[in-house]
Design a protein around this motif. Structure first.
Motif, PDB file in Angstrom:
ATOM      1  N   LEU A 129       0.828  -1.203   0.000  1.00 29.60           N
ATOM      2  CA  LEU A 129       0.000   0.000   0.000  1.00 29.60           C
ATOM      3  C   LEU A 129       0.864   1.256   0.000  1.00 29.60           C
ATOM      4  O   LEU A 129       0.560   2.219  -0.708  1.00 29.60           O
ATOM      5  N   LYS A 130       1.949   1.251   0.777  1.00 30.87           N
ATOM      6  CA  LYS A 130       2.828   2.418   0.837  1.00 30.87           C
ATOM      7  C   LYS A 130       3.458   2.704  -0.521  1.00 30.87           C
ATOM      8  O   LYS A 130       3.645   3.868  -0.900  1.00 30.87           O
ATOM      9  N   GLY A 131       3.765   1.649  -1.288  1.00 28.01           N
ATOM     10  CA  GLY A 131       4.327   1.848  -2.615  1.00 28.01           C
ATOM     11  C   GLY A 131       3.282   2.145  -3.677  1.00 28.01           C
ATOM     12  O   GLY A 131       3.605   2.717  -4.720  1.00 28.01           O
ATOM     13  N   LEU A 132       2.040   1.776  -3.416  1.00 30.82           N
ATOM     14  CA  LEU A 132       0.977   1.942  -4.409  1.00 30.82           C
ATOM     15  C   LEU A 132       0.438   3.366  -4.453  1.00 30.82           C
ATOM     16  O   LEU A 132       0.104   3.886  -5.523  1.00 30.82           O
ATOM     17  N   LEU A 133       0.323   4.010  -3.271  1.00 37.79           N
ATOM     18  CA  LEU A 133      -0.337   5.311  -3.178  1.00 37.79           C
ATOM     19  C   LEU A 133       0.632   6.388  -2.702  1.00 37.79           C
ATOM     20  O   LEU A 133       1.580   6.103  -1.955  1.00 37.79           O
ATOM     21  N   PRO A 134       0.391   7.628  -3.082  1.00 39.13           N
ATOM     22  CA  PRO A 134       1.185   8.733  -2.522  1.00 39.13           C
ATOM     23  C   PRO A 134       0.837   8.934  -1.050  1.00 39.13           C
ATOM     24  O   PRO A 134      -0.256   8.559  -0.607  1.00 39.13           O
ATOM     25  N   PRO A 135       1.738   9.524  -0.254  1.00 39.13           N
ATOM     26  CA  PRO A 135       1.490   9.689   1.179  1.00 39.13           C
ATOM     27  C   PRO A 135       0.181  10.393   1.510  1.00 39.13           C
ATOM     28  O   PRO A 135      -0.470  10.055   2.503  1.00 39.13           O
ATOM     29  N   ALA A 136      -0.233  11.357   0.681  1.00 40.61           N
ATOM     30  CA  ALA A 136      -1.445  12.114   0.971  1.00 40.61           C
ATOM     31  C   ALA A 136      -2.708  11.264   0.892  1.00 40.61           C
ATOM     32  O   ALA A 136      -3.757  11.673   1.386  1.00 40.61           O
ATOM     33  N   ASP A 137      -2.633  10.080   0.266  1.00 39.04           N
ATOM     34  CA  ASP A 137      -3.816   9.230   0.119  1.00 39.04           C
ATOM     35  C   ASP A 137      -3.837   8.062   1.106  1.00 39.04           C
ATOM     36  O   ASP A 137      -4.800   7.294   1.128  1.00 39.04           O
ATOM     37  N   LEU A 138      -2.800   7.905   1.906  1.00 36.67           N
ATOM     38  CA  LEU A 138      -2.730   6.737   2.779  1.00 36.67           C
ATOM     39  C   LEU A 138      -3.833   6.720   3.835  1.00 36.67           C
ATOM     40  O   LEU A 138      -4.403   5.665   4.134  1.00 36.67           O
ATOM     41  N   LEU A 139      -4.141   7.875   4.418  1.00 39.77           N
ATOM     42  CA  LEU A 139      -5.196   7.901   5.435  1.00 39.77           C
ATOM     43  C   LEU A 139      -6.553   7.610   4.820  1.00 39.77           C
ATOM     44  O   LEU A 139      -7.396   6.944   5.430  1.00 39.77           O
ATOM     45  N   VAL A 140      -6.787   8.087   3.601  1.00 46.84           N
ATOM     46  CA  VAL A 140      -8.027   7.772   2.902  1.00 46.84           C
ATOM     47  C   VAL A 140      -8.158   6.257   2.742  1.00 46.84           C
ATOM     48  O   VAL A 140      -9.200   5.667   3.043  1.00 46.84           O
ATOM     49  N   ALA A 141      -7.085   5.629   2.272  1.00 49.45           N
ATOM     50  CA  ALA A 141      -7.105   4.178   2.053  1.00 49.45           C
ATOM     51  C   ALA A 141      -7.303   3.419   3.359  1.00 49.45           C
ATOM     52  O   ALA A 141      -8.137   2.506   3.451  1.00 49.45           O
ATOM     53  N   ALA A 277     -12.143  10.329  10.610  1.00 52.23           N
ATOM     54  CA  ALA A 277     -10.698  10.391  10.831  1.00 52.23           C
ATOM     55  C   ALA A 277      -9.984  11.409   9.927  1.00 52.23           C
ATOM     56  O   ALA A 277      -9.225  12.261  10.438  1.00 52.23           O
ATOM     57  N   PRO A 278     -10.169  11.378   8.591  1.00 58.87           N
ATOM     58  CA  PRO A 278      -9.451  12.355   7.756  1.00 58.87           C
ATOM     59  C   PRO A 278      -9.819  13.805   8.071  1.00 58.87           C
ATOM     60  O   PRO A 278      -8.954  14.682   8.039  1.00 58.87           O
ATOM     61  N   ARG A 279     -11.095  14.046   8.375  1.00 56.77           N
ATOM     62  CA  ARG A 279     -11.520  15.418   8.678  1.00 56.77           C
ATOM     63  C   ARG A 279     -10.909  15.906   9.989  1.00 56.77           C
ATOM     64  O   ARG A 279     -10.510  17.062  10.118  1.00 56.77           O
ATOM     65  N   LEU A 280     -10.848  15.004  10.979  1.00 54.83           N
ATOM     66  CA  LEU A 280     -10.256  15.382  12.260  1.00 54.83           C
ATOM     67  C   LEU A 280      -8.757  15.645  12.114  1.00 54.83           C
ATOM     68  O   LEU A 280      -8.218  16.590  12.707  1.00 54.83           O
ATOM     69  N   ARG A 288      -2.523  15.187  17.724  1.00 53.75           N
ATOM     70  CA  ARG A 288      -3.612  15.498  18.643  1.00 53.75           C
ATOM     71  C   ARG A 288      -4.748  14.487  18.526  1.00 53.75           C
ATOM     72  O   ARG A 288      -5.349  14.096  19.536  1.00 53.75           O
ATOM     73  N   VAL A 289      -5.043  14.045  17.316  1.00 52.90           N
ATOM     74  CA  VAL A 289      -6.100  13.044  17.130  1.00 52.90           C
ATOM     75  C   VAL A 289      -5.716  11.720  17.787  1.00 52.90           C
ATOM     76  O   VAL A 289      -6.528  11.077  18.458  1.00 52.90           O
ATOM     77  N   LEU A 290      -4.456  11.308  17.605  1.00 56.93           N
ATOM     78  CA  LEU A 290      -4.001  10.072  18.230  1.00 56.93           C
ATOM     79  C   LEU A 290      -4.061  10.153  19.751  1.00 56.93           C
ATOM     80  O   LEU A 290      -4.519   9.222  20.422  1.00 56.93           O
ATOM     81  N   VAL A 334      -5.663   6.275  11.641  1.00 60.63           N
ATOM     82  CA  VAL A 334      -4.673   7.329  11.827  1.00 60.63           C
ATOM     83  C   VAL A 334      -3.352   6.718  12.283  1.00 60.63           C
ATOM     84  O   VAL A 334      -2.274   7.094  11.806  1.00 60.63           O
ATOM     85  N   LEU A 335      -3.414   5.750  13.199  1.00 61.77           N
ATOM     86  CA  LEU A 335      -2.197   5.067  13.636  1.00 61.77           C
ATOM     87  C   LEU A 335      -1.539   4.323  12.475  1.00 61.77           C
ATOM     88  O   LEU A 335      -0.311   4.392  12.305  1.00 61.77           O
ATOM     89  N   ALA A 336      -2.337   3.607  11.671  1.00 67.17           N
ATOM     90  CA  ALA A 336      -1.774   2.865  10.538  1.00 67.17           C
ATOM     91  C   ALA A 336      -1.067   3.797   9.567  1.00 67.17           C
ATOM     92  O   ALA A 336       0.023   3.486   9.056  1.00 67.17           O
ATOM     93  N   THR A 337      -1.656   4.962   9.315  1.00 65.17           N
ATOM     94  CA  THR A 337      -1.051   5.938   8.410  1.00 65.17           C
ATOM     95  C   THR A 337       0.197   6.564   9.030  1.00 65.17           C
ATOM     96  O   THR A 337       1.236   6.716   8.370  1.00 65.17           O
ATOM     97  N   TYR A 338       0.108   6.918  10.289  1.00 65.13           N
ATOM     98  CA  TYR A 338       1.241   7.506  11.021  1.00 65.13           C
ATOM     99  C   TYR A 338       2.444   6.565  10.993  1.00 65.13           C
ATOM    100  O   TYR A 338       3.583   6.985  10.780  1.00 65.13           O
TER     101      TYR A 338
END
Length: 418
Positions: A129-141, A277-280, A288-290, A334-338
């Motif tokens: 997943l990290k190689g498939l998507l740009p960083p800005a899309d990881l939380l969406v995924a 999650a993405p909006r927060l 802060r969300v974590l 959020v943790l998975a993306t972080y």
């Protein structure tokens, strides 16, 4: 475009579809092993508890060398292989049952094999997943994966229970096995090339490679406290589940359908949390969300120690679980993306393997420990002890936001949209 309508491309959609079908299969077959052990093999409580703990513990141990092995291989073939391994292992149970050769040892072996394959699949999947998507899309995924998980959790067990009532305890295990086969086909349909990861240093597996994931986690000022928090919180929550089942179904006389209801309905909170999650993160930042949702999720489980019979008890469990699941629905993606943001591509698989191995081992150990504790002081008191310990876990969360130049804490994952 609205956040929820963002498309991440055809290849991600195939990956998401494969994840969805295997998730629904897993939750459709939820509890199949204990049911088969009790209804088919007439196993006692000690054997059922051993089945739950041994599979996780052995799977975690065997999975340790898989992190480096996965790291330096193409991730999509590894994912397909792990799906096929799980399919074959699970299908061996109905095959042995049909031949009248099914035994408890086989259940233990299959449980350990599937647990090992689960860890390897998650490690390969996160790296892919990290190689498939740009960083800005990881939380969406990750948010979409989280939403799918909670939907499957809500729908799967009731349907599985109905299917078992109609067709017998092996039925949902077959459905789970087939879901892994379909997942493998979906991952194969992703297509596209994937370069072979370059190995730096020695060409053979070394002892230090086995520990690289833990070395990265424990050396990172933000990942280390999050890691400790996650394994303790998950371990205590999972250790309380069998005790809560005894408390509700035996001591308080909940009907099976009531027990299913109080855990299915709150899964709506997971969907809500994953969508928020993405909006927060966009508004308050990852750190802060974590911290906030990580602290809030620790406050709910203590309420389960005060459950009473009848409708008030049902309402209390639903409210407590709804609060817990909603917080987890925000915290988990959020943790998975972080974690992905702060892990170099060359060590993602080893880091995720180390995290999963530690989590599985902690859950197995805490489940065994809380089972012994419940035998000494009772299920309700043991659930209360777990709740009190959970109240201290926010102390393990990172106090300050780390300054990582690879990602912007406020913007990562917020384009377009878990």
């Amino acid at each position: 475009m609205a956040a929820g309508g963002r498309t991440l491309g055809r290849r991600f959609n195939w990956l998401w579809a494969a994840f969805a079908v295997s998730s629904y299969g897993t939750w459709l077959g939820f509890g199949a092993f204990p049911l088969i052990a009790v209804l088919v093999l007439h196993s006692g409580p000690a054997q059922v508890a051993a089945l739950a703990a041994t599979g996780r513990a052995v799977g975690a141990l065997v999975a340790v060398p898989l992190g480096p092995w996965v790291e330096f291989r193409r991730k999509r073939p590894v994912m397909i292989t792990m799906d096929l391994v799980r399919f074959a292992a699970l299908m061996s149970v109905p095959a042995a049952f049909a031949l009248g050769r099914l035994g408890f040892v086989q259940l233990l072996v299959v449980s350990a094999v599937t647990a090992t394959a689960d860890i390897a699949f998650r490690a390969a999947g996160g790296a892919y997943l990290k190689g498939l998507l740009p960083p800005a899309d990881l939380l969406v995924a990750n948010g979409r994966f989280e939403s799918t998980t909670w939907t499957a959790t809500m729908v799967g067990p009731p349907l599985g229970g109905y299917a078992i009532g109609l067709f017998g305890p092996v039925t949902t295990l077959v459905a789970n096995a087939v879901s892994y086969l379909l997942s493998a086909l979906g991952i194969r349909a992703i297509g596209g090339g994937e370069p072979v990861p370059a190995r730096t240093g020695a060409s053979r597996l070394r002892a230090r490679d086995l520990l690289e994931g833990w070395r990265h986690i424990l050396a990172h000022p933000a990942l280390r406290p999050l890691f400790l928090n996650a394994i303790v919180v998950n371990g205590l929550i999972m250790a309380s589940e069998p005790l809560l089942a005894v408390l509700l179904l035996d001591s308080l006389g909940f009907a099976p359908w009531q027990y299913g209801l109080v855990f299915a309905v709150p899964c709506v909170g997971g969907l809500i949390g994953a969508r928020l999650a993405p909006r927060l993160v966009a508004r308050y930042g990852q750190h802060r969300v974590l911290r906030t949702t990580g602290a809030l999720r620790a406050c709910w489980p203590l309420g389960l120690a005060f459950v009473q019979p009848g409708v008030p008890g049902i309402v209390l469990v639903i409210v407590v679980q709804l609060g817990l699941v909603t917080c987890c629905g925000v915290f988990n993606p959020v943790l998975a993306t972080y974690r992905l943001d702060r892990t170099d591509p060359g060590r993602v698989a080893r880091t995720l393997t180390a995290w999963s191995v530690s989590s599985s081992a902690a859950i197995a150990a805490m489940t065994a420990a809380w089972g012994l504790l419940a035998a000494l002081i009772g299920s309700r008191t043991a659930v209360a002890v777990a709740g009190f310990v959970l109240l201290a876990t926010p102390l393990l969360l990172p106090r300050r936001a780390d300054q990582d130049p690879r990602s912007d804490h406020r913007l990562t994952g917020t384009k377009g949209m878990i």
